[in-house]
Design an enzyme around this catalytic site. Structure first.
Site, PDB file in Angstrom:
ATOM      1  N   ARG A  46       0.824  -1.217   0.000  1.00  0.00           N
ATOM      2  CA  ARG A  46       0.000   0.000   0.000  1.00  0.00           C
ATOM      3  C   ARG A  46       0.854   1.261   0.000  1.00  0.00           C
ATOM      4  O   ARG A  46       0.488   2.253  -0.634  1.00  0.00           O
ATOM      5  CB  ARG A  46      -0.924  -0.013   1.220  1.00  0.00           C
ATOM      6  CG  ARG A  46      -2.192  -0.798   0.958  1.00  0.00           C
ATOM      7  CD  ARG A  46      -3.155  -0.672   2.096  1.00  0.00           C
ATOM      8  NE  ARG A  46      -2.599  -1.300   3.282  1.00  0.00           N
ATOM      9  CZ  ARG A  46      -3.266  -2.130   4.068  1.00  0.00           C
ATOM     10  NH1 ARG A  46      -4.521  -2.416   3.812  1.00  0.00           N
ATOM     11  NH2 ARG A  46      -2.700  -2.667   5.117  1.00  0.00           N
ATOM     12  N   HIS A 177       8.129 -21.504   8.316  1.00  0.00           N
ATOM     13  CA  HIS A 177       9.546 -21.402   7.939  1.00  0.00           C
ATOM     14  C   HIS A 177      10.434 -22.386   8.703  1.00  0.00           C
ATOM     15  O   HIS A 177      11.546 -22.667   8.271  1.00  0.00           O
ATOM     16  CB  HIS A 177      10.049 -19.961   8.031  1.00  0.00           C
ATOM     17  CG  HIS A 177      10.351 -19.471   9.408  1.00  0.00           C
ATOM     18  ND1 HIS A 177       9.382 -19.137  10.296  1.00  0.00           N
ATOM     19  CD2 HIS A 177      11.533 -19.263  10.049  1.00  0.00           C
ATOM     20  CE1 HIS A 177       9.946 -18.724  11.419  1.00  0.00           C
ATOM     21  NE2 HIS A 177      11.249 -18.795  11.300  1.00  0.00           N
ATOM     22  N   HIS A 239       5.291 -24.004  14.419  1.00  0.00           N
ATOM     23  CA  HIS A 239       6.682 -24.475  14.326  1.00  0.00           C
ATOM     24  C   HIS A 239       6.939 -25.745  15.156  1.00  0.00           C
ATOM     25  O   HIS A 239       7.499 -26.718  14.659  1.00  0.00           O
ATOM     26  CB  HIS A 239       7.647 -23.384  14.792  1.00  0.00           C
ATOM     27  CG  HIS A 239       7.446 -22.067  14.104  1.00  0.00           C
ATOM     28  ND1 HIS A 239       7.019 -21.965  12.806  1.00  0.00           N
ATOM     29  CD2 HIS A 239       7.620 -20.791  14.528  1.00  0.00           C
ATOM     30  CE1 HIS A 239       6.937 -20.681  12.474  1.00  0.00           C
ATOM     31  NE2 HIS A 239       7.290 -19.946  13.495  1.00  0.00           N
ATOM     32  N   LYS A 333       9.429 -16.244  25.294  1.00  0.00           N
ATOM     33  CA  LYS A 333      10.120 -15.006  24.895  1.00  0.00           C
ATOM     34  C   LYS A 333      10.802 -14.436  26.133  1.00  0.00           C
ATOM     35  O   LYS A 333      10.407 -14.734  27.256  1.00  0.00           O
ATOM     36  CB  LYS A 333       9.096 -13.986  24.401  1.00  0.00           C
ATOM     37  CG  LYS A 333       8.292 -14.467  23.201  1.00  0.00           C
ATOM     38  CD  LYS A 333       8.716 -13.756  21.965  1.00  0.00           C
ATOM     39  CE  LYS A 333       8.039 -14.285  20.732  1.00  0.00           C
ATOM     40  NZ  LYS A 333       8.695 -13.903  19.511  1.00  0.00           N
ATOM     41  N   GLN A 367      19.046 -24.232  16.291  1.00  0.00           N
ATOM     42  CA  GLN A 367      19.748 -22.957  16.231  1.00  0.00           C
ATOM     43  C   GLN A 367      20.061 -22.468  17.634  1.00  0.00           C
ATOM     44  O   GLN A 367      19.354 -22.868  18.558  1.00  0.00           O
ATOM     45  CB  GLN A 367      18.905 -21.915  15.476  1.00  0.00           C
ATOM     46  CG  GLN A 367      17.603 -21.580  16.192  1.00  0.00           C
ATOM     47  CD  GLN A 367      16.615 -20.824  15.327  1.00  0.00           C
ATOM     48  OE1 GLN A 367      16.476 -21.112  14.156  1.00  0.00           O
ATOM     49  NE2 GLN A 367      15.937 -19.858  15.901  1.00  0.00           N
TER      50      GLN A 367
END
Ligand code: BG6
Length: 479
Positions: A46, A177, A239, A333, A367
């Site tokens: 946009r 992902h 995930h 988190k 990771q």
């Protein structure tokens, strides 16, 4: 064929995901000559952006280390175009069609990829308009979609029902992902190419399985989105559950996308959450030194929110292979470190002969710093005749020093160009994954359980240790 000629239109091209992931991944593939020879890249959003500003934005996260790469980046920029327009107005899509035709005409391109890095409320309008106004007449269309695919089972089904008349399952690529991450793709190789692991991969040898997602950053600036998402929708529903399906599935008859996904679905059909009472929920408070804000300090978070930013949930898979083995999914988190790993703890063995031996543990570190290691007991080196716990260690950066590990988005975009859907989420997978979590989500919505506070930068709520013990995890040392 789409491998030779294709356009890719990135919707949401001025957004965060596009600049951090999508365009860097496209560049990575372009640099390695993996994109179609006849290629058109068009960013669409946009925001009104000048061409140069668009290029600046999308190359912000791309690093080039050699003269050759620098040149490649210049060539890549030449391929990138930008168009601003609405997501819900058919006329805007007429303009898009015109622009695509111009660009494609120059390069004899007939196939189209549409990549939707967009908020879910515009998925359906965009796809409706694409179908009506921008369907390639003589080529293939593929639509790549980013999560969230719904908010719960009901809304996921509604979304799918709206997409059904517009796209076939072969045209729709739902991205998770994590399925593009090297060590997640590695799971099937480890399991099915190594009898030493294949033989222990069941309830007879395995005591418990953990999949842990830890992030050392909070929800900085994303509180508004996160509050309705919670860590459960944000990370666990997609995930982590995807990782479990790969860990738990039976050997597929081939790596063909339907064979693999059929096996994953069978796991999901048998998977359930354990007792709701055992779930640990947490919400971070400000860091000890006060430099990092607590979740509730975020201005975009509603006052008094009970949104869990941490969750530990036990799951079970009621089939012959896994009956009784807890799958412990933990995500949070603002923790003490950023790490994602799978930890498979084996049952006690060799009882009687030794006093001080530990359980074997196979760890797949997704990771950072990809690794596979197995905790084993060996003889203490030297003259001591006692065991010591150590590791058979396959750390990728040491063993495969000169080999490149591609970003997850590179792997997935390449797969989409190649038409390989095995690492994309099929609609039935998605529905079952939502279905499994439905009892937890309704508990959150109806009972509004209060999450336990934990300090920003800590290991999470203290109740986590008890949770782990309850499900038979035996802790050895700091790792
Ligand atoms: C996203 C979540 O899907 O995954 C984010 O929305 C999370 O909250 C991210 O930070 C983690 O991805 P990665 O690749 O950094 O582990």
């Amino acid at each position: 064929c789409i491998k030779d000629n294709a356009s890719i239109t990135v919707f949401g091209a001025s957004g965060d995901l596009a600049k951090k992931k999508t365009f860097p991944a496209l560049f990575g593939l372009f640099r390695d000559d993996l994109l179609p020879k006849n290629l058109v890249i068009l960013g669409y959003a946009r925001s009104k952006l000048e061409h140069d500003d668009f290029l600046k934005r999308i190359t912000q996260y791309i690093t080039v280390n050699s003269e050759d790469d620098k040149q490649k980046l210049e060539a890549f920029k030449q391929k990138c175009n930008y168009l601003s327009g609405a997501y819900d107005q058919p006329e805007a899509f007429e303009t898009l069609e015109k622009r695509l035709r111009e660009l494609e005409g120059e390069r004899d391109v007939r196939n189209r990829m549409y990549y939707l890095a967009l908020p879910p409320d515009v998925f359906v309008p965009v796809v409706t308009n694409l179908k009506k106004k921008c369907y390639p007449e003589n080529g293939i269309m593929r639509v790549i979609m980013e999560k969230p695919f719904g908010h719960d089972l009901k809304s996921a089904k509604e979304l799918q029902a709206q997409l059904d008349p517009l796209l076939t399952e072969e045209e729709l690529y739902r991205i998770d992902h994590y399925l593009g991450k090297e060590m997640v793709k590695n799971i099937s190789f480890l399991r099915f190419a190594n009898p030493v692991l294949a033989h222990i991969w069941n309830k007879n040898s395995i005591a418990n399985v953990q999949v842990t997602f830890k992030e050392s950053i909070g929800t900085e600036g994303r509180g508004g989105y996160f509050d309705s998402s919670t860590i459960i929708r944000d990370v666990i529903q997609n995930h982590l559950i995807q990782v479990v399906t790969l860990l738990a599935m039976e050997i597929p008859s081939s790596f063909n996308s339907e064979d693999v996904r059929d096996e994953k679905v069978k796991v999901l059909k048998r998977m359930r959450v354990g007792d709701i009472k055992d779930i640990v929920l947490g919400q971070f408070t400000k860091s000890e030194d006060g430099s990092k804000p607590g979740y509730l300090d975020d201005k975009t978070v509603p006052e008094g929110s009970r949104c869990p930013t941490f969750a530990a949930i036990p799951f079970f898979i009621d089939n012959e292979r896994w009956k009784g083995v807890p799958f412990l999914l933990k995500a949070g988190k603002a923790l003490n470190q950023s790490k994602v790993e799978i930890r498979i703890q084996l049952k006690d063995s060799a009882a009687g002969l030794f006093d001080d031996i530990y359980r074997n543990e196979l760890v797949i570190r997704i990771q950072p710093d990809e690794a596979v290691y197995m905790k084993v007991n060996v003889k203490y080196p030297g003259l001591r005749t006692e065991p010591i716990l150590t590791e058979l260690d396959l750390t990728y950066s040491r063993r495969f020093e000169n080999m490149k590990i591609n970003e997850a988005y590179e792997a997935l975009l390449l797969a989409a160009f190649r038409g390989d859907q095995s690492n994309f989420v099929r609609s039935d997978e998605l529905e079952y994954a939502w279905g499994i979590l439905d009892p937890v989500l309704s508990w959150l919505d109806n009972d509004r359980p209060e999450p336990l506070p934990y300090t920003y930068g800590s290991r999470g709520p203290a109740a986590l240790d008890e949770f782990m013990q309850k499900f038979g995890f035996v802790h050895h040392g700091p790792d």
